[in-house]
Design an enzyme around this catalytic site. Structure first.
Site, PDB file in Angstrom:
ATOM      1  N   HIS A  12     -18.037  21.864   2.102  1.00  0.00           N
ATOM      2  CA  HIS A  12     -17.316  21.286   0.968  1.00  0.00           C
ATOM      3  C   HIS A  12     -18.358  20.958  -0.105  1.00  0.00           C
ATOM      4  O   HIS A  12     -19.503  20.652   0.227  1.00  0.00           O
ATOM      5  CB  HIS A  12     -16.645  20.013   1.485  1.00  0.00           C
ATOM      6  CG  HIS A  12     -15.699  19.350   0.540  1.00  0.00           C
ATOM      7  ND1 HIS A  12     -16.126  18.560  -0.491  1.00  0.00           N
ATOM      8  CD2 HIS A  12     -14.335  19.337   0.493  1.00  0.00           C
ATOM      9  CE1 HIS A  12     -15.070  18.080  -1.136  1.00  0.00           C
ATOM     10  NE2 HIS A  12     -13.971  18.539  -0.560  1.00  0.00           N
TER      11      HIS A  12
ATOM     12  N   ASP B 293     -20.713  15.979   8.420  1.00  0.00           N
ATOM     13  CA  ASP B 293     -19.551  15.729   7.571  1.00  0.00           C
ATOM     14  C   ASP B 293     -18.322  15.761   8.481  1.00  0.00           C
ATOM     15  O   ASP B 293     -17.865  16.818   8.894  1.00  0.00           O
ATOM     16  CB  ASP B 293     -19.465  16.811   6.489  1.00  0.00           C
ATOM     17  CG  ASP B 293     -18.205  16.674   5.641  1.00  0.00           C
ATOM     18  OD1 ASP B 293     -17.329  15.847   5.981  1.00  0.00           O
ATOM     19  OD2 ASP B 293     -18.095  17.402   4.633  1.00  0.00           O
TER      20      ASP B 293
ATOM     21  N   GLN C 146     -13.040  16.002   8.279  1.00  0.00           N
ATOM     22  CA  GLN C 146     -11.883  16.678   8.881  1.00  0.00           C
ATOM     23  C   GLN C 146     -11.873  16.586  10.401  1.00  0.00           C
ATOM     24  O   GLN C 146     -11.034  17.215  11.047  1.00  0.00           O
ATOM     25  CB  GLN C 146     -11.849  18.151   8.459  1.00  0.00           C
ATOM     26  CG  GLN C 146     -11.718  18.386   6.958  1.00  0.00           C
ATOM     27  CD  GLN C 146     -10.379  17.899   6.394  1.00  0.00           C
ATOM     28  OE1 GLN C 146      -9.444  17.560   7.119  1.00  0.00           O
ATOM     29  NE2 GLN C 146     -10.306  17.856   5.076  1.00  0.00           N
TER      30      GLN C 146
ATOM     31  N   LYS D 248      -8.111   9.950   4.703  1.00  0.00           N
ATOM     32  CA  LYS D 248      -7.687  11.133   5.449  1.00  0.00           C
ATOM     33  C   LYS D 248      -7.267  10.773   6.877  1.00  0.00           C
ATOM     34  O   LYS D 248      -6.997  11.639   7.702  1.00  0.00           O
ATOM     35  CB  LYS D 248      -8.827  12.167   5.503  1.00  0.00           C
ATOM     36  CG  LYS D 248      -9.155  12.795   4.148  1.00  0.00           C
ATOM     37  CD  LYS D 248     -10.204  13.875   4.313  1.00  0.00           C
ATOM     38  CE  LYS D 248     -10.909  14.229   3.032  1.00  0.00           C
ATOM     39  NZ  LYS D 248     -10.132  15.088   2.136  1.00  0.00           N
TER      40      LYS D 248
ATOM     41  N   CYS E 158     -12.349  22.901  -2.955  1.00  0.00           N
ATOM     42  CA  CYS E 158     -13.683  22.333  -3.133  1.00  0.00           C
ATOM     43  C   CYS E 158     -14.735  23.042  -2.298  1.00  0.00           C
ATOM     44  O   CYS E 158     -15.672  22.415  -1.802  1.00  0.00           O
ATOM     45  CB  CYS E 158     -13.705  20.843  -2.811  1.00  0.00           C
ATOM     46  SG  CYS E 158     -12.678  19.879  -3.893  1.00  0.00           S
TER      47      CYS E 158
HETATM   48  C1  LIG Z   1     -14.947  18.803   4.924  1.00  0.00           C
HETATM   49  C2  LIG Z   1     -14.817  17.805   3.817  1.00  0.00           C
HETATM   50  N1  LIG Z   1     -15.897  17.156   3.395  1.00  0.00           N
HETATM   51  C3  LIG Z   1     -15.830  16.242   2.411  1.00  0.00           C
HETATM   52  C4  LIG Z   1     -14.645  15.933   1.796  1.00  0.00           C
HETATM   53  C5  LIG Z   1     -14.664  14.944   0.680  1.00  0.00           C
HETATM   54  O1  LIG Z   1     -13.940  13.807   0.972  1.00  0.00           O
HETATM   55  P1  LIG Z   1     -13.722  12.708  -0.140  1.00  0.00           P
HETATM   56  O2  LIG Z   1     -13.059  13.404  -1.285  1.00  0.00           O
HETATM   57  O3  LIG Z   1     -12.838  11.692   0.497  1.00  0.00           O
HETATM   58  O4  LIG Z   1     -15.043  12.175  -0.519  1.00  0.00           O
HETATM   59  C6  LIG Z   1     -13.486  16.596   2.213  1.00  0.00           C
HETATM   60  C7  LIG Z   1     -12.172  16.300   1.622  1.00  0.00           C
HETATM   61  O5  LIG Z   1     -11.795  16.626   0.544  1.00  0.00           O
HETATM   62  C8  LIG Z   1     -13.579  17.556   3.232  1.00  0.00           C
HETATM   63  O6  LIG Z   1     -12.506  18.226   3.634  1.00  0.00           O
END
Ligand SMILES: Cc1ncc(COP(=O)(O)O)c(C=O)c1O
Lengths: 411, 137
Positions: free
Chosen positions: A121, A198, A201, A224, A363
């Site tokens: 991401h 990370d 998910q 989430k 993203c």
């Molecule tokens: C794999 C992953 N990493 C990071 C994020 C970023 O999360 P956040 O927008 O809550 O910072 C997301 C979600 O959008 C994600 O799916």
């Protein structure tokens, strides 16, 4: 044990909502999840009964708020098998990773390497790019194969003496791939690298224990996992967090301040400068309670069933391609493309039937480019989703495919 | 914008709009174009390049190339038809409402960007062209 989904759905006020006169099928859980009454109530109760600042005043309200705020750390820690000192609250996954990248920068030198993967991401790419720019370190990417899984041999070969950081996603938010985190972390440790997981998910969807994974740093988002927006978590092993420099400076994160200098507060408060999101923490604690009561094993099992069903139904549709590994190797989501139809059009047509999915690059632009696509349509599941909703999804996608084909014939 | 958002598939993907998507008008390179402007929508990846031939402040010819969702591409196709014969001033005065009237949809706050991509490109291109004309004088 199986989840009583009908009963669970009663806890989520929003699921009663109709959109365009049709019942809502919320299948955008990878972006953010809905909130149960228990979470919403915990937040309003805080504001109605004991709203005040924490860690400061001795009055009753502040004592109650401080207790609830500290307890939220304990609950989240318990949820992932950590100690309370190892859990700092942030805004979201993105902020947590930024704190890590900023702090680890001080240990990076020119020629050092940061290993990421091709399925990250943006929030696990951009902070490292900046760290690399500041320090002269180099970013390398572990590749994925045609199934959307990491090429483990290549990854192992990329890890070397120069590798200082290995940062990767536990579950891909596009491909659904569940990466062999334990194995990657062990390989990184062997080379003396620090690992950043990370878990945006994974923590919400699969039972997870940081001790078992042995990751040094981990990031995830409260929103989430049934919690409120504006709540994220930075986990770090005590010895790692102790060495890390905070990103924000100010009140609450200090133990002693003189006109010339300051000493940092103990863990985890060192990373929580300023008045924190107390309501958010209370809400997240309620979310953790809710998930624990449902049982993460059960949540995971339920999602596995839905994912298999979605995979089977969708893959039968002509011209439809699902990205990523087969259902037994993926988390609770399926991103797909439909031949000749732009993902935005698919999403809009699903929306018209009350089905909320997400279209786009999710993203992860470098990954979309690698796959040679502008984007995909993604359906992602959670404990309150039903087999009927998957059936409806598949039925509407099928109609969309047929409809677009009929237009193409006019040509 | 009190109008009801279009949401039924049949309303959003009207026959005429789909026809423009599947059988785009004025698609391709415009040789010797006076105006050529590429724009994209970073969120969804829609892209268009709008090209015009202009003389005496009037649009003599218009073409486009691009890729993206049905709404963005149909809007580009319809806009090239609309542009021909118009004064540059008229094009520069066109507003969101005008585009939605041509498309006969109201796509809501997110996808409005798709609908407006072509007009924005056209107007940015025209402004650049006019600035160049002024400089040359
Ligand atoms: C794999 C992953 N990493 C990071 C994020 C970023 O999360 P956040 O927008 O809550 O910072 C997301 C979600 O959008 C994600 O799916």
């Amino acid at each position: 044990m199986t989840l009583n989904v009908n009963k669970i759905r009663q806890d989520f006020p929003i699921l009663k909502r109709k959109v365009y006169g049709k019942p809502l099928a919320y299948l955008d859980n990878a972006a953010t999840t809905q909130k149960p009454r228990q979470v919403i109530q915990a937040i309003s109760e805080y504001y109605e009964n004991y709203n005040s600042n924490v860690h400061r005043a001795v009055h009753k309200l502040s004592q109650e708020a401080t207790h609830a705020y500290d307890e939220a750390h304990e609950k989240v820690a318990g949820f992932v098998g950590a100690k309370m000192e190892e859990i700092a609250f942030t805004k979201n996954t993105t902020e947590s990773i930024n704190i890590a990248a900023n702090a680890l920068s001080s240990q990076l030198r020119k020629g050092d390497e940061i290993l990421l993967t091709q399925m990250e991401h943006h929030s696990n790419i951009v902070p490292w790019q900046q760290a690399a720019k500041r320090t002269g370190a180099k970013i390398r990417y572990a590749e994925i194969d045609e199934n959307g899984e990491l090429k483990m041999r290549q990854l192992q070969q990329l890890i070397n003496k120069k590798t200082k950081v290995v940062a990767f996603t536990h579950v891909s938010n596009v491909l659904g791939t569940v990466n062999p985190a334990k194995e990657i972390i062990a390989a990184a440790h062997e080379a003396g690298a620090i690992t950043v997981l990370d878990a945006a998910q994974s923590v919400p969807h699969i039972p997870l224990n940081v001790g078992e994974l042995d990751c040094d740093i981990m990031a995830f988002s409260g929103h989430k996992m049934l919690g409120p927006t504006g709540m994220g978590v930075l986990y770090g092993k005590e010895e790692v967090l102790s060495e890390m420099e905070p990103l924000l400076y100010g009140g609450d994160m200090i133990s002693e301040v003189s006109f010339d200098d300051a000493k940092w507060n103990e863990l985890p408060w060192k990373f929580e400068a300023g008045t924190p999101n107390v309501a958010g923490a209370v809400g997240l604690a309620a979310a953790v309670d809710y998930l624990q009561k449902a049982g993460m094993e059960n949540v995971h099992e339920h999602e596995k069933k839905l994912t298999k069903l979605a995979y089977d139904r969708l893959s039968k549709i002509e011209g439809l391609k699902i990205y990523g590994p087969p259902p037994n190797k993926r988390g609770g989501l399926a991103a797909f493309s439909l031949e000749g139809v732009h993902n935005h059009d698919v999403s809009a047509m699903l929306d018209a039937q009350g089905i909320a999915v997400r279209g786009g690059h999710h993203c992860a632009m470098p990954l979309a480019r690698l796959l040679g696509i502008a984007g995909t349509t993604r359906a992602s599941f959670y404990l309150y989703n039903t087999a009927e909703e998957i059936d409806k999804l598949a039925a509407v996608v099928k109609t969309v495919a047929a409809k677009m084909k009929s237009f193409a014939k006019v040509k | 914008m009190e109008k009801k958002e279009t949401n039924a598939i049949e309303e959003l993907y009207r026959e005429e709009l789909m026809d423009h998507y599947q059988n785009p008008r004025n698609q391709g390179e415009l040789a010797g174009a006076d105006v050529s402007y590429h724009d994209h929508n970073p969120v969804c990846g829609d892209e268009v390049t709008m090209q015009l031939k202009v003389s005496d402040g009037e649009i003599k010819d218009a073409k486009f190339t691009g890729k993206g969702c049905a709404i963005s591409q149909a809007a580009a196709s319809m806009l090239t038809e609309e542009a021909k014969g118009k004064k540059t001033r008229q094009l520069l005065q066109m507003k969101t409402e005008d585009v939605l009237q041509i498309l006969k949809i109201n796509p809501g706050p997110v996808r409005i960007k798709c609908a407006l991509l072509a007009l924005r490109a056209l107007q940015k291109g025209l402004l650049k062209y006019e600035a160049k004309l002024l400089k040359a004088k």
